[in-house]
Design an enzyme around this catalytic site. Structure first.
Site, PDB file in Angstrom:
ATOM      1  N   LYS A 198      11.689  13.787  10.744  1.00 52.95           N
ATOM      2  CA  LYS A 198      12.000  13.578  11.958  1.00 52.95           C
ATOM      3  C   LYS A 198      11.951  11.932  12.459  1.00 52.95           C
ATOM      4  CE  LYS A 198      11.989  18.508  13.078  1.00 52.95           C
ATOM      5  NZ  LYS A 198      10.830  19.659  13.435  1.00 52.95           N
ATOM      6  N   GLN A 225       5.969  21.448  16.897  1.00 54.69           N
ATOM      7  CA  GLN A 225       6.367  21.642  15.497  1.00 54.69           C
ATOM      8  C   GLN A 225       5.462  23.241  15.377  1.00 54.69           C
ATOM      9  OE1 GLN A 225       8.381  20.471  13.314  1.00 54.69           O
ATOM     10  NE2 GLN A 225       8.066  21.975  11.954  1.00 54.69           N
ATOM     11  N   ASP A 247      14.578  21.867  20.703  1.00 58.58           N
ATOM     12  CA  ASP A 247      14.722  22.720  19.676  1.00 58.58           C
ATOM     13  C   ASP A 247      15.617  23.808  20.332  1.00 58.58           C
ATOM     14  OD1 ASP A 247      13.525  22.214  17.327  1.00 58.58           O
ATOM     15  OD2 ASP A 247      11.450  22.386  17.876  1.00 58.58           O
TER      16      ASP A 247
HETATM   17  N1  GUN Z   1       9.158  24.958  12.246  1.00 55.06           N
HETATM   18  C1  GUN Z   1      10.101  25.157  11.200  1.00 55.06           C
HETATM   19  N2  GUN Z   1      11.307  25.023  11.564  1.00 55.06           N
HETATM   20  C2  GUN Z   1      11.137  24.263  12.780  1.00 55.06           C
HETATM   21  C3  GUN Z   1      11.953  23.864  13.722  1.00 55.06           C
HETATM   22  O1  GUN Z   1      13.138  23.662  13.753  1.00 55.06           O
HETATM   23  N3  GUN Z   1      11.321  23.285  14.860  1.00 55.06           N
HETATM   24  C4  GUN Z   1      10.148  23.427  15.091  1.00 55.06           C
HETATM   25  N4  GUN Z   1       9.487  23.045  16.295  1.00 55.06           N
HETATM   26  N5  GUN Z   1       9.186  23.756  14.350  1.00 55.06           N
HETATM   27  C5  GUN Z   1       9.712  24.510  13.222  1.00 55.06           C
END
Ligand code: GUN
Length: 291
Positions: free
Chosen positions: A53, A97, A120
């Protein structure tokens, strides 16, 4: 003939579109959009996601920051970090996350994120808006799947779409989005208690697999000429690779792909679009805060 829904190529193209927009903003003396990420502990997969990211943010000219917090941090301290990010006017959007360590209540943490910065799309406010068809931040993986289908011109209206998996992050929102006006699929949602799963998957014109089990879907479970979307990402040891592993999906691609009209490869299918969707949501948050 089987065609590839090439997420890697499409992600590159959309990132270039975003980068162009950012270049214009910066040329007009505006600050760049800023995406922040919070990561708790040192889970390998989570660290890889966050690093990707960060890399993608930089590629499009965003400012990126990562808040790395120790595994043993208390829920209260994590909530304080979230309040800090909610209140920082220089941060347009942020993600926490997942998964979080067991001693932290994940939903309480998600609930604390300002819906205006929830790129998200995990907060109850954004999920509620999504279900109502209102303007919102759509979760990144479902949004990426929708972008792939749209940009490749896959016909969806009236098609039977079978979604396997009912997680809050993928299965539930993608089932909702594909049933809505614009996609107009007839959606069947399957999960661990579904009976005769293969009977249902064999009826799918579009099969979205987000079950989290390596190579679970085999050729006998797929209708000829189906569109296949594989959301799975699993690392398996592979001594022939320099890094010691290879990445596989929820679908046994070696036997399934030739039966399909379109497939998303793993890696290089849904994954790259997930990150791009997060960038698109961040740009949207930026514009909203500058309205
Ligand atoms: N863990 C696995 N996929 C994601 C996601 O798309 N966003 C976040 N914040 N955590 C994750």
């Amino acid at each position: 003939m089987t065609e590839i829904l090439d997420g890697k190529a499409l992600a590159l193209q959309i990132k270039e579109e975003i980068a162009n927009e950012v270049r214009q903003l910066v040329a007009a003396d505006h600050r760049a959009p800023h995406l922040a990420a919070v990561i708790v502990g040192e889970d390998g997969a989570s660290m890889t996601y966050v690093a990707n990211k960060e890399k993608s943010s930089h590629e499009v000219g965003f400012t990126s920051s990562v808040y790395r917090l120790p595994e043993k941090i208390s829920e209260r301290e994590l909530l304080e970090t979230i309040q800090f990010l909610n209140n920082d006017p220089d941060i347009d959007g942020f993600i926490v996350q997942l998964p979080l360590p067991k001693h932290i209540n994940e939903q309480r943490v998600i609930n604390a994120i300002s819906p205006d910065k929830d790129v998200d799309g995990f907060t109850p406010v954004n999920i509620g808006r999504m279900v109502l068809g209102e303007d919102c931040f759509v979760p990144a993986t479902p949004m990426g799947i929708c972008t792939l289908l749209k940009r490749y011109g896959i016909e969806t209206a009236g098609k039977h779409c079978v979604v396997i998996g009912r997680s809050n992050i993928v299965g539930t929102p993608v089932a909702n989005l594909l049933s809505r006006k614009g996609f107009d699929c007839t959606v069947t949602m399957c999960h661990s208690r579904t009976r005769n799963l293969a009977e249902l998957t064999r009826q799918a014109d579009i099969l979205v697999v987000a079950i989290g089990k390596p190579e679970f879907i085999t050729a006998d479970m797929v209708k000829p000429d189906a569109v296949l979307v594989d959301v799975g990402i699993h690392r398996v040891p592979d001594a022939s690779k320099k890094n010691g592993y290879r990445v596989i999906g929820d679908v046994k691609h070696s036997e399934v792909d030739s039966k399909c009209s379109w497939v998303t490869p793993v890696p290089g299918g849904v994954g790259p679009l997930t990150i791009v969707s997060l960038l698109q949501n961040t740009l949207k948050a930026y514009h909203k805060s500058h309205e």
